[in-house]
Design a protein around this motif. Structure first.
Motif, PDB file in Angstrom:
ATOM      1  N   PHE A  99       0.981  -1.267   0.045  1.00  0.00           N
ATOM      2  CA  PHE A  99      -0.309  -0.090  -0.011  1.00  0.00           C
ATOM      3  C   PHE A  99       0.721   1.324  -0.042  1.00  0.00           C
ATOM      4  CE2 PHE A  99      -2.418  -3.421   2.087  1.00  0.00           C
ATOM      5  CZ  PHE A  99      -3.526  -3.488   1.371  1.00  0.00           C
ATOM      6  N   THR A 120       0.292   4.420  -0.575  1.00  0.00           N
ATOM      7  CA  THR A 120      -0.293   5.990  -0.755  1.00  0.00           C
ATOM      8  C   THR A 120       0.241   6.568   0.662  1.00  0.00           C
ATOM      9  OG1 THR A 120      -2.224   4.980   0.004  1.00  0.00           O
ATOM     10  CG2 THR A 120      -2.029   5.084  -2.052  1.00  0.00           C
ATOM     11  N   GLN A 121       0.857   5.793   1.538  1.00  0.00           N
ATOM     12  CA  GLN A 121       1.267   6.508   2.747  1.00  0.00           C
ATOM     13  C   GLN A 121       2.314   7.529   2.462  1.00  0.00           C
ATOM     14  OE1 GLN A 121      -0.787   5.751   4.786  1.00  0.00           O
ATOM     15  NE2 GLN A 121      -1.697   4.268   3.566  1.00  0.00           N
ATOM     16  N   ARG A 169     -12.189  -4.081   6.823  1.00  0.00           N
ATOM     17  CA  ARG A 169     -11.382  -3.077   5.946  1.00  0.00           C
ATOM     18  C   ARG A 169     -10.229  -2.723   7.141  1.00  0.00           C
ATOM     19  NH1 ARG A 169     -15.150   1.333   3.188  1.00  0.00           N
ATOM     20  NH2 ARG A 169     -16.102   1.354   5.323  1.00  0.00           N
ATOM     21  N   ASN A 172      -6.190   6.445   6.274  1.00  0.00           N
ATOM     22  CA  ASN A 172      -6.670   5.924   5.179  1.00  0.00           C
ATOM     23  C   ASN A 172      -7.368   4.565   5.383  1.00  0.00           C
ATOM     24  OD1 ASN A 172      -4.010   7.327   4.093  1.00  0.00           O
ATOM     25  ND2 ASN A 172      -5.322   7.508   2.596  1.00  0.00           N
ATOM     26  N   TYR A 214      -8.644   0.922   3.845  1.00  0.00           N
ATOM     27  CA  TYR A 214      -8.390   0.215   2.506  1.00  0.00           C
ATOM     28  C   TYR A 214      -9.382  -1.102   2.685  1.00  0.00           C
ATOM     29  CZ  TYR A 214      -3.940   2.665   2.056  1.00  0.00           C
ATOM     30  OH  TYR A 214      -2.998   3.572   1.785  1.00  0.00           O
ATOM     31  N   LYS A 250      -7.495  -1.074  -2.333  1.00  0.00           N
ATOM     32  CA  LYS A 250      -7.872   0.087  -2.827  1.00  0.00           C
ATOM     33  C   LYS A 250      -8.328   1.352  -1.699  1.00  0.00           C
ATOM     34  CE  LYS A 250      -8.907  -0.314  -7.480  1.00  0.00           C
ATOM     35  NZ  LYS A 250      -9.916  -0.482  -8.744  1.00  0.00           N
ATOM     36  N   CYS A 251      -7.738   2.252  -1.610  1.00  0.00           N
ATOM     37  CA  CYS A 251      -8.149   3.149  -0.482  1.00  0.00           C
ATOM     38  C   CYS A 251      -9.738   3.451  -0.845  1.00  0.00           C
ATOM     39  CB  CYS A 251      -7.255   4.341  -0.372  1.00  0.00           C
ATOM     40  SG  CYS A 251      -7.870   5.428   0.872  1.00  0.00           S
ATOM     41  N   GLU A 252     -10.616   3.239   0.133  1.00  0.00           N
ATOM     42  CA  GLU A 252     -12.057   3.683   0.100  1.00  0.00           C
ATOM     43  C   GLU A 252     -12.633   5.094   0.979  1.00  0.00           C
ATOM     44  OE1 GLU A 252     -13.618  -0.709  -0.902  1.00  0.00           O
ATOM     45  OE2 GLU A 252     -14.296   0.175   0.781  1.00  0.00           O
ATOM     46  N   GLU A 286     -10.784   8.400   2.918  1.00  0.00           N
ATOM     47  CA  GLU A 286      -9.475   9.213   3.479  1.00  0.00           C
ATOM     48  C   GLU A 286     -10.023  10.239   4.526  1.00  0.00           C
ATOM     49  OE1 GLU A 286      -5.526  10.412   1.397  1.00  0.00           O
ATOM     50  OE2 GLU A 286      -6.978  12.257   1.386  1.00  0.00           O
ATOM     51  N   ARG A 314     -18.137   4.382   1.814  1.00  0.00           N
ATOM     52  CA  ARG A 314     -17.186   5.312   1.329  1.00  0.00           C
ATOM     53  C   ARG A 314     -17.072   6.790   1.763  1.00  0.00           C
ATOM     54  NH1 ARG A 314     -14.480   2.877  -3.202  1.00  0.00           N
ATOM     55  NH2 ARG A 314     -15.511   1.123  -3.686  1.00  0.00           N
TER      56      ARG A 314
END
Length: 276
Positions: free
Chosen positions: A61, A63-64, A78, A89, A91, A97-99, A101, A141
């Motif tokens: 992952f 996106t961090q 999740r 975040n 996931y 996928k990040c759902e 944030e 979401r």
């Protein structure tokens, strides 16, 4: 003279033969050692290769953007990842996928999140390094900030749900606070007694006690009653490690504590703790 010459030649041959035998023996032992070392290298490579294949990440992952403070699996399966900035975040572990944030940087740019827990009603509570506590409602979401309040004077290390929709928070200000998780979100009680930062807290499955751990000069684990009157039930002093960083409840009224160097077990007996 002739016989003497033959004797000298024979002695010389015998000595040379001994030298050759010794050399051959040395060469044999040397190659034995070489083969042994090659086997060790091969075994090491085999283990290394199997380790790589066994522990090779399936999915990263990526996106961090900041160091991760804590992670938690939510009730719906999740993964919630807390960063040291005001961002969480969430996931989907199947799609990676990040759902959702949760980003509080616009309203709290100098603040960092520290820990996250989920309440029985699905709302999540997040602690921060500036003493604030946040309550969010999350759906598939979508996230919605329900309330934020100043909980402590400094860093809130952990925040957890306890009985009757209450929240318990531990802090570097040496206190543990009990809060209403619904309006008016007020502090119900403050536990004092630790003489150093409180860095870990858990709620026992009985829901009538919480256990806290401290470090530094304190070096203690304390059991607090949260049902039938707020009270410190007992203390274990002089624990072997200076940092009770993590606490886990075990069966048979035992608590597992991990710190700087040691992992040890304490047992609750008639509201007292005895090291075992």
């Amino acid at each position: 003279l002739n016989s003497n010459f033959k004797s000298v030649r024979l002695d010389s041959f015998n000595r040379n033969e001994d030298i050759v035998v010794r050399c051959l023996h040395d060469i044999k032992e040397y190659y034995k050692q070489v083969i042994y070392e090659l086997k060790k290298v091969k075994e090491k490579n085999d283990v290394s290769n199997s380790s790589v294949s066994m522990y090779n990440p399936i999915k990263i992952f990526n996106t961090q953007i900041r160091p991760i403070q804590s992670m938690s699996i939510l009730n719906d399966g999740r993964l919630a990842v807390v960063q040291d900035i005001p961002r969480v975040n969430i996931y989907n572990l199947l799609t990676h996928k990040c759902e959702i944030e949760i980003n509080a940087e616009l309203i709290e740019p100098d603040l960092g999140f520290t820990f996250l827990s989920q309440m029985p009603n699905g709302n999540i509570i997040i602690s921060s390094d500036k003493g604030k506590i946040f309550i969010y409602q999350i759906k598939k979401r979508i996230s919605k900030l329900l309330h934020s309040f100043l909980g402590h004077n400094t860093r809130v290390s952990k925040v957890i749900p306890i009985k009757n929709n209450y929240i318990a928070s531990s802090s570097f200000d040496k206190t543990i606070k009990i809060w209403n998780s619904t309006y008016p979100f007020s502090c119900v009680f403050t536990f004092s007694g630790h003489i150093d930062s409180v860095i870990s807290i858990i709620s026992l499955k009985s829901n009538d006690k919480i256990v806290s751990g401290s470090f530094g000069e304190d070096k203690s684990i304390r059991v607090w009653r949260v049902k039938g009157g707020f009270k410190c039930l007992d203390i274990i002093y002089n624990v072997k490690c200076c940092y009770a960083n993590s606490l886990i409840e075990l069966p048979e009224n035992k608590i597992l504590s991990g710190g700087k160097k040691y992992i040890y077990v304490v047992k609750i007996i008639s509201f007292s703790l005895d090291e075992v």
